[in-house]
Scaffold this motif. Structure first.
Motif, short mmCIF file in Angstrom:
data_model
loop_
_atom_site.label_atom_id
_atom_site.label_comp_id
_atom_site.label_asym_id
_atom_site.label_seq_id
_atom_site.Cartn_x
_atom_site.Cartn_y
_atom_site.Cartn_z
N GLU A 242 0.84 -1.41 -0.05
CA GLU A 242 0.00 0.08 -0.18
C GLU A 242 0.93 1.23 0.04
O GLU A 242 1.95 1.22 0.45
CB GLU A 242 -0.80 0.07 1.31
N SER A 243 0.31 2.16 -0.32
CA SER A 243 0.91 3.59 -0.21
C SER A 243 0.26 4.48 0.92
O SER A 243 -1.13 3.96 1.11
CB SER A 243 0.56 4.46 -1.55
N PHE A 244 0.66 4.96 1.46
CA PHE A 244 0.08 5.72 2.66
C PHE A 244 0.04 7.32 2.61
O PHE A 244 1.24 8.11 2.38
CB PHE A 244 1.01 5.34 3.90
N LEU A 245 -1.11 7.88 2.66
CA LEU A 245 -1.57 8.96 2.79
C LEU A 245 -1.46 9.62 4.50
O LEU A 245 -2.66 9.29 4.96
CB LEU A 245 -2.78 9.59 2.18
N GLY A 246 -0.40 10.48 4.87
CA GLY A 246 -0.61 10.70 6.09
C GLY A 246 -1.18 11.86 6.39
O GLY A 246 -1.55 12.75 5.55
N PHE A 247 -1.34 12.22 7.86
CA PHE A 247 -1.54 13.42 8.32
C PHE A 247 -1.12 13.59 9.59
O PHE A 247 -1.26 12.81 10.41
CB PHE A 247 -3.29 13.54 8.32
N GLY A 248 -0.52 14.80 9.81
CA GLY A 248 0.27 14.77 11.06
C GLY A 248 2.00 14.31 11.02
O GLY A 248 2.10 13.84 9.96
N PRO A 249 2.50 14.38 12.14
CA PRO A 249 3.91 13.89 12.19
C PRO A 249 3.87 12.37 11.83
O PRO A 249 2.98 11.50 12.09
CB PRO A 249 4.45 14.21 13.35
N GLY A 250 5.03 11.68 11.28
CA GLY A 250 5.11 10.46 10.92
C GLY A 250 5.41 9.95 9.48
O GLY A 250 5.41 11.02 8.47
N PRO A 251 5.78 8.96 9.29
CA PRO A 251 6.38 8.55 8.01
C PRO A 251 5.18 8.30 7.19
O PRO A 251 3.91 7.97 7.40
CB PRO A 251 7.18 7.27 8.09
N ALA A 252 5.17 8.70 5.86
CA ALA A 252 3.97 8.49 4.94
C ALA A 252 4.54 8.72 3.38
O ALA A 252 5.64 9.35 3.27
CB ALA A 252 3.10 9.66 5.13
N THR A 253 3.84 8.09 2.42
CA THR A 253 4.48 8.07 1.23
C THR A 253 4.25 9.31 0.67
O THR A 253 5.02 10.27 -0.04
CB THR A 253 3.64 7.32 0.24
N LEU A 254 3.15 10.24 0.75
CA LEU A 254 2.74 11.64 0.87
C LEU A 254 2.06 12.05 2.18
O LEU A 254 1.45 11.40 2.65
CB LEU A 254 1.94 12.05 -0.39
N ASN A 255 2.31 13.35 2.72
CA ASN A 255 1.48 13.89 3.81
C ASN A 255 0.73 15.05 3.49
O ASN A 255 1.01 15.94 2.87
CB ASN A 255 2.44 14.25 4.66
#
Length: 310
Positions: A242-255
């Motif tokens: 999976e790709s990960f769409l982040g929100f807030g601090p932390g690792p993500a593919t895109l944030n």
């Protein structure tokens, strides 16, 4: 394509002439790019539905340069006047009763007795509307049900060969579609969007009802704003593949916003979904707070993740 951001009055006039002749022109607003056609011309409006493959029962928003223009074909009660005075131009759409003999094409309102009206704040949209001198129907400039366009390149990716022109005004500041409010008779939130519902409630001095019923405004289809990839919501992290769409601090593919800023997240939402979709993997999405612009962000994410119509 008409030239990019440094558009001349002559180029605006060319786009206006295309619209007056029944053609389709995509243009930027502060929310997303809209696909415009003359709202008084049945064939022109039908061309919007054809270009987008849009269901005929899904109404369109009519764009005008100011409230005076809106009053020519729609009835604004005291609450509507208060909201228009506070938030127009801006990311607010009002669903209003149509005036008798309004001259708006029936396809615009999908046969309803009301019409959705907005006054966009983007200077290029304002210049185009004033040059045309007619109300312009304009849903988001993307194939129906797909991710909304927030740049001219996004428009061409989805609609190349289907429309006559795109006015390139750069990226959209808000990045989410307008908030839609109905006023018949009590104020109701029909679609959360770029104006927080709390601001509308503060202006009216009363809470908004939440809509639960038939489609009577744009953007209410259960599956909408969708990428090709499947979406998993409220994910703590990505699973393998999976790709990960982040929100807030932390690792993500895109944030959406590493700082947890909902305004930044709203502006990034559609562009980040497009970029992740292009990677060809399922998308996991971090939780986003259900407050302020987070209400609209989560609405779009839930619709993007909903089962697709067969």
């Amino acid at each position: 394509m008409l030239e990019t951001q440094r558009l001349t009055p002559e180029q605006i006039d060319r786009a206006a002439a295309i619209l007056r002749a029944g053609g389709r022109v995509a243009f930027p607003t502060e929310t997303v790019y809209g696909l415009g056609a003359d709202a008084t011309d049945d064939r022109a409006v039908a061309g919007i539905y054809a270009a987008k493959d849009r269901p005929r029962f899904n109404p369109l928003i009519v764009h005008v340069p100011d409230a005076t223009a809106a009053r020519r074909f729609a009835i604004l009660n005291d609450q509507a006047e208060r909201l228009a005075g506070a938030f127009w131009p801006g990311p607010l759409t009002l669903v209003l009763p149509l005036r008798a003999e309004a001259g708006i094409a029936p396809l615009v309102s999908a046969g309803l007795s009301t019409v959705a009206v907005r006054v966009p704040a983007h200077p290029l949209a304002q210049a185009l509307l004033r040059a045309v001198g007619r109300p312009i129907a304009a849903p988001s400039a993307n194939p129906s049900g797909r991710i909304s366009a927030t740049t001219a390149d996004h428009v061409w990716d989805g609609l190349a060969g289907r429309i006559e022109a795109v006015l390139d005004g750069g990226g959209c500041d808000v990045g989410l579609e307008s908030t839609i409010i109905g006023l018949a008779p009590d104020p109701v939130l029909l679609r959360p969007g770029g104006l927080p519902a709390e601001a509308v409630e503060a202006c009216l001095g009363a809470p908004l009802r939440r809509h639960d019923g038939a489609i009577n405004a744009p953007g209410q289809l259960s599956s909408h704003y969708a990428p090709e990839a499947t979406i998993r919501l409220a994910a703590g992290s990505a699973e393998p593949g999976e790709s990960f769409l982040g929100f807030g601090p932390g690792p993500a593919t895109l944030n959406l916003s590493a700082a947890g800023d909902l305004t930044e997240a709203a502006a990034n939402l559609f562009g980040h979904l497009r970029a992740l979709d292009a990677m060809g993997r399922p998308i996991a999405v971090a939780p986003v707070p259900e407050a302020g612009l987070g209400l609209a962000i989560n609405d779009r994410l839930r619709r993007a993740a909903a089962p697709r119509p067969s």
